[in-house]
Motif scaffolding. Structure first.
Motif, mmCIF file in Angstrom:
data_model
loop_
_atom_site.group_PDB
_atom_site.id
_atom_site.type_symbol
_atom_site.label_atom_id
_atom_site.label_comp_id
_atom_site.label_asym_id
_atom_site.label_seq_id
_atom_site.Cartn_x
_atom_site.Cartn_y
_atom_site.Cartn_z
ATOM 1 N N PHE A 197 -11.460 8.133 -11.610
ATOM 2 C CA PHE A 197 -11.485 8.231 -10.146
ATOM 3 C C PHE A 197 -12.860 7.851 -9.604
ATOM 4 N N GLY A 226 -2.999 -1.005 -4.723
ATOM 5 C CA GLY A 226 -3.650 0.100 -4.040
ATOM 6 C C GLY A 226 -5.114 -0.145 -3.739
ATOM 7 N N VAL A 239 -6.490 5.251 -1.601
ATOM 8 C CA VAL A 239 -6.294 6.191 -2.708
ATOM 9 C C VAL A 239 -7.146 7.431 -2.499
ATOM 10 N N ARG A 254 -5.604 11.107 -1.795
ATOM 11 C CA ARG A 254 -5.952 12.144 -2.781
ATOM 12 C C ARG A 254 -6.484 13.376 -2.082
ATOM 13 N N SER A 290 2.164 1.682 -3.629
ATOM 14 C CA SER A 290 1.209 1.863 -4.725
ATOM 15 C C SER A 290 0.252 3.031 -4.527
ATOM 16 N N VAL A 291 -0.173 3.292 -3.305
ATOM 17 C CA VAL A 291 -1.217 4.289 -3.079
ATOM 18 C C VAL A 291 -0.747 5.723 -3.340
ATOM 19 N N VAL A 323 -0.548 6.802 -7.137
ATOM 20 C CA VAL A 323 -1.879 6.801 -7.759
ATOM 21 C C VAL A 323 -2.684 8.001 -7.270
ATOM 22 N N ALA A 324 -2.649 8.252 -5.955
ATOM 23 C CA ALA A 324 -3.384 9.393 -5.403
ATOM 24 C C ALA A 324 -2.832 10.707 -5.934
ATOM 25 N N ASN A 361 0.818 -1.213 0.000
ATOM 26 C CA ASN A 361 0.000 0.000 0.000
ATOM 27 C C ASN A 361 0.849 1.259 0.000
#
Length: 274
Positions: free
Chosen positions: A107, A148, A153, A157, A87-88, A91-92, A84
Motif C-alpha cells: 500500500f 485503479g 484506492v 480505503r 477496479s478501485v 483493491v481498496a 475505476n
C-alpha cells in the motif's frame, strides 16, 4: 447566545462570498457566449446580452466537428469511469479489510506512485504503447483506469476503514463468504464513496488534454479538450464563439455534479455507517 448567532451569520457571509468568487466567472462565460463581438469589450461591462445571440453556439458547432468530439469524449470518459468503479473498490477493500503478507508495504508503494506526475512517466509510457501498437487508439486513455488509480484506492480505503469490523465478522460467523460480504454488505454501504470516485474520474477524464494530445493523432478520434484547442488555433480569438465552445465543454460536468452532488457530499463526509 448572541455571539453564536453573529458567528453563524459571519460563516454564511463568508460562504456566500466564496461561492460568488467561483460562480461569477461561470456567469461571465455564459454571458459572453451570448453576446455580439461589439458587446464583449464594452465598458462598463454588460452582464445581460442585448440582443441574445444564440447564433454563437451554432457557429461554434459549425467551426469544428463538436458533436464528434463530444461523442469521443463521452466514450473515453464512460469507459474511464467504468474502469475505476470496477477496479478501485475491490483493491481498496483488500488493503483495508483483508490481512495478507506485505499488505501495508504494498500500500505504501501504491501511495508512492502518487508522487510521480504524468510528465515524468509519459515518455516511457509512450514507448511502451508504441511497441504495443496502441498509439492513435483509446486504449492508453482507458486501460490504466481498469487497474485503479492510486488516489481513488487511497480514498476508498479510508472509507472502508470506517466500516466496523464487527459487521464483517457477523457476516463471517453467519457463514458468508468473503465475496458475499463484499458484494452484499460492503458495496451497498460504499455507494456514496463510489459516486465520489465516479465524479472525480469523470472530471479528470473529461478535462484531460495532455493524454489525448500525446496518444491520439487522428483528428476524427480527438476528444473535446483537443477540439477546443483546435478552435483557438484554426479560427483565432473569436471570443463569443470560443466562450460558446467552452460552455459546451463545461456544461456536462455541471449537469453530472448537479445530479450527483448529494451522494458526492455524503461520500466526502460520511463515516461508513449512519
Amino acid at each position: 447566545m448572541v455571539m453564536k448567532k453573529w458567528a453563524k451569520i459571519l460563516r454564511y457571509v463568508v460562504l456566500v462570498v466564496t461561492g460568488l468568487f467561483f460562480f461569477v466567472p461561470f456567469v461571465w462565460l455564459i454571458s459572453t457566449s451570448l453576446k455580439g463581438e461589439n458587446q464583449i469589450f464594452s465598458y462598463p461591462p454588460q452582464w445581460i446580452p442585448s440582443p441574445i445571440r444564440w447564433q454563437n453556439y451554432v457557429e461554434a458547432f459549425q467551426a469544428v466537428p463538436y458533436l464528434k468530439y463530444l461523442l469521443n469524449s463521452f466514450t473515453v470518459t464512460a469507459l474511464a469511469v467504468l474502469g475505476n468503479l470496477l477496479s478501485v473498490p475491490p483493491v481498496a477493500y483488500a488493503f483495508s479489510k483483508l490481512h495478507w503478507p506485505g499488505r501495508d508495504k504494498l500500500f505504501l508503494l501504491v501511495l508512492a506512485t502518487m508522487m510521480l506526475p504524468f510528465q515524468i512517466t509519459m515518455i516511457p509510457l509512450y514507448s511502451i504503447y508504441v511497441k504495443l501498437g496502441w498509439i492513435n487508439t483509446y486504449l492508453p486513455l482507458v486501460l490504466p483506469d481498469f487497474f485503479g488509480k492510486a488516489y481513488f484506492v487511497f480514498m476508498m480505503r479510508q472509507f472502508f476503514n470506517n466500516i466496523p469490523n464487527e459487521l464483517l465478522e457477523a457476516g463471517r460467523i453467519d457463514g458468508a463468504s468473503e465475496f458475499r460480504i463484499y458484494f452484499q454488505l460492503v458495496l451497498p454501504l460504499a455507494r456514496s464513496a463510489m459516486v465520489t470516485v465516479a465524479l472525480f474520474a469523470f472530471v479528470w477524464s473529461w478535462t484531460d488534454f495532455l493524454g489525448p494530445l500525446i496518444f491520439l493523432t487522428d483528428p476524427d478520434k480527438w476528444t473535446i479538450s483537443l477540439g477546443l484547442s483546435q478552435f483557438t488555433t484554426s479560427y483565432g480569438f473569436q471570443w463569443a464563439q470560443l466562450m460558446a465552445a467552452s460552455a459546451i465543454f463545461i456544461i456536462p460536468m455541471v449537469i453530472f455534479f448537479f445530479f450527483m452532488q448529494k451522494s458526492f457530499i455524503e461520500g466526502i463526509s460520511t463515516s461508513g455507517i449512519k
